[in-house]
Scaffold this active site. Structure first.
Site, short mmCIF file in Angstrom:
data_model
loop_
_atom_site.label_atom_id
_atom_site.label_comp_id
_atom_site.label_asym_id
_atom_site.label_seq_id
_atom_site.Cartn_x
_atom_site.Cartn_y
_atom_site.Cartn_z
N HIS A 267 6.07 2.90 7.97
CA HIS A 267 5.66 3.05 6.57
C HIS A 267 6.65 2.31 5.65
CE1 HIS A 267 3.75 5.32 3.19
NE2 HIS A 267 4.94 5.15 2.64
N GLU A 268 7.93 2.61 5.82
CA GLU A 268 8.93 1.97 4.94
C GLU A 268 9.02 0.47 5.22
OE1 GLU A 268 9.74 3.70 2.51
OE2 GLU A 268 9.24 5.68 3.31
N HIS A 271 6.52 -1.19 3.03
CA HIS A 271 7.05 -1.36 1.67
C HIS A 271 8.03 -2.55 1.64
CE1 HIS A 271 5.33 2.08 -0.37
NE2 HIS A 271 5.84 2.94 0.48
N GLU A 297 1.95 1.06 -2.03
CA GLU A 297 1.54 2.02 -1.01
C GLU A 297 0.48 1.43 -0.08
OE1 GLU A 297 3.32 4.60 -0.64
OE2 GLU A 297 2.18 5.99 0.61
#
Ligand code: ZN
Length: 503
Positions: A267-268, A271, A297
């Site tokens: 997820h990170e 980003h 997101e």
């Protein structure tokens, strides 16, 4: 000779503000990772001094003068040009920060700092009543902020605009309603499905040092550049951009849980790939900055879910996972593992929610915060309204306020209008992944071979390099070929979970 045109002056001011802001980001990263507890007081002095300096620079009346001059020059008339985009965005943030009286900014800073402390204590005590007075103050000030920025104290759009420029509550409401109507029957069908995953395979022994190596390896495979970034440990994972060449991601490890750290890292990484894909030539100006939280997101969700929880990816990664986590996975088959990492279970806690139920947690918050801001819901009635919505949308009941309306830090920090960007991210991600699949032709095969550069290149070209050129509505329309639309997201869930659960 240096250029003293109004535009050049604005570029310099913008870059200085960005450098100051990045100092605060670095201090913030340190606070969440390595700072000893004893450093807290001095750190807050450092942070508030920097915040004051940034605010002073951002509201310098000369910026207003340079903006008026730049706006009247032909350089800023072609709307997609670098100069026009920068001037438009500088105007936006200058107006936002100068519209708020200094007294309100200070009162909000105080109320939210106190609010977050009170929230921590109230959550520990599981008692909303302890938080309610602080919350009433924050809500009162946010209504005042909405009135300063928009059309009145109930103007939700004025607050939403800070996180998702141009998007209105009137656009979100029907989009969320379509989602809700599509998700509820899918959740019911999954609950009634005869097939169930065995998630215990994810709760075996996963040594932390091996989790770190495996997570770093996959982040690097996706394209995270460790020459220009780091991965560290924290309590509440995040990604922070320090500047060109320095983007930091964080995670937390649990030796008895595979999912938390690994999918957190993916997820990170999503980003971070966005930040690392911005054009460094534009650093410190809007053209070199991410456009909105929803688009941000969309990048994290795309890599975490559309790639990271997909069969093609695990066809590639699972044999490696079996070698790294021999004890935990030696007798586990791909199908069993894939089902486990895609378990759907209606739950009380948003941050632990799966791909299917997650959006309902957001829709509940969106409806409640809109009602609070409009004055249709009294702060004293929040716990009851919360429980009612969880029962009706997810068929679960919080046992106490910590599992209910006290679970998120957002409102105590004054973040109203922030939650919808999480769901917009899922919606955008599905649209982008669909279009990238069509454009690339053999995306599943590429993922199965562990080739991620095709997808990353597509995102670089269609999303990352544009900075703030277009707001999310137009950016997504141009990149995906359709306006923001929940159908691709719903379709992808129906297909994937239909196959897994046999519904
Ligand atoms: Zn995120």
């Amino acid at each position: 000779m240096s250029d003293h045109s109004p535009y050049a002056n604005l570029v310099r001011a913008s870059q200085e503000i960005a450098v100051l802001g990045s100092c605060a980001s670095l201090l913030g990263w340190d606070e969440q990772t390595y700072m000893p507890r004893g450093g807290a007081e001095h750190r807050s002095a450092q942070m508030s001094l920097l915040a004051g300096m940034v605010h002073e620079k951002a509201t310098d009346p000369r910026i207003g003068d340079w903006l008026s001059q730049a706006e009247s020059q032909p350089i800023a008339t072609k709307p997609d040009s670098v100069e026009a985009v920068n001037v438009r965005e500088w105007r936006r943030s200058y107006d936002r920060s100068t519209k708020l009286p200094r007294r309100l900014v200070e009162e909000l800073a105080k109320a939210t700092s106190l609010g977050q402390q009170t929230w921590v204590e109230a959550r520990q005590a599981q008692k909303y009543a302890q938080f309610q007075p602080a919350f009433e103050t924050i809500l009162h000030l946010k209504r005042e902020e909405a009135a300063c920025l928009g059309t009145g104290s109930g103007d939700y759009d004025a607050l939403l605009d800070d996180y998702e420029p141009g998007v209105k509550a009137a656009d979100l409401a029907p989009l969320f309603e379509t989602l809700r109507q599509g998700l509820v029957p899918l959740i019911v069908a999954i609950a009634d499905a005869p097939r169930k995953p065995d998630a215990t395979v994810l709760e075996r022994d996963y040594p932390v040092d091996r989790q770190q190596i495996f997570g770093e390896l996959m982040a690097a495979n996706f394209g995270f550049d460790f020459e220009r970034g780091r991965l560290d440990v924290t309590a509440h994972p995040f990604c922070t951009d320090i500047g060109p060449g320095d983007c930091r991601i964080t995670t937390r490890y649990n030796p008895k849980d595979f999912s938390d750290a690994f999918f957190g890292i993916l997820h990170e990484t999503g980003h971070a790939l966005y930040e690392q894909g911005l054009n460094p030539a534009h650093h410190g100006t809007p053209m070199g900055q991410s456009v909105s939280l929803g688009v941000h997101e969309s990048q994290s969700r795309l890599w975490e879910n559309a790639v990271g929880r997909s069969r093609p990816f695990w066809k590639y990664a699972f044999p490696q996972a079996k070698r790294v986590f021999r004890d935990a996975l030696h007798e586990v088959e791909l199908d069993r593992f894939l089902f486990a990492i895609n378990e759907v279970r209606p739950s009380l806690i948003r941050v632990q929610a799966d791909e299917v139920t997650y959006s309902l947690h957001i829709i509940i918050r969106f409806e409640l915060e809109r009602a609070l801001l409009a004055g249709d819901l009294a702060p004293g009635d929040l716990p009851g309204a919360w429980t009612e919505k969880y029962q009706s949308y997810l068929n679960v009941t919080p046992a106490n306020d910590a599992e209910g309306c006290l679970q998120d830090i957002h409102w105590s920090a004054g973040l109203f209008g922030y939650f919808p960007t999480y769901t917009l991210g899922n919606v955008f991600a599905a649209q982008l992944f669909d279009k990238a699949s069509r454009d690339l032709g053999d995306l599943p095969d590429q993922l199965e071979r562990g080739e991620f550069s095709g997808l990353l290149g597509w995102l670089r070209k269609n999303i990352h390099q544009h900075g703030k050129r277009w707001w999310s509505d137009e950016l997504i329309t141009r990149a995906a070929g359709t306006r923001p639309d929940p159908q691709p997201f719903l379709n992808s869930l129906r297909t994937k979970f239909g196959e897994l659960y046999g519904v």
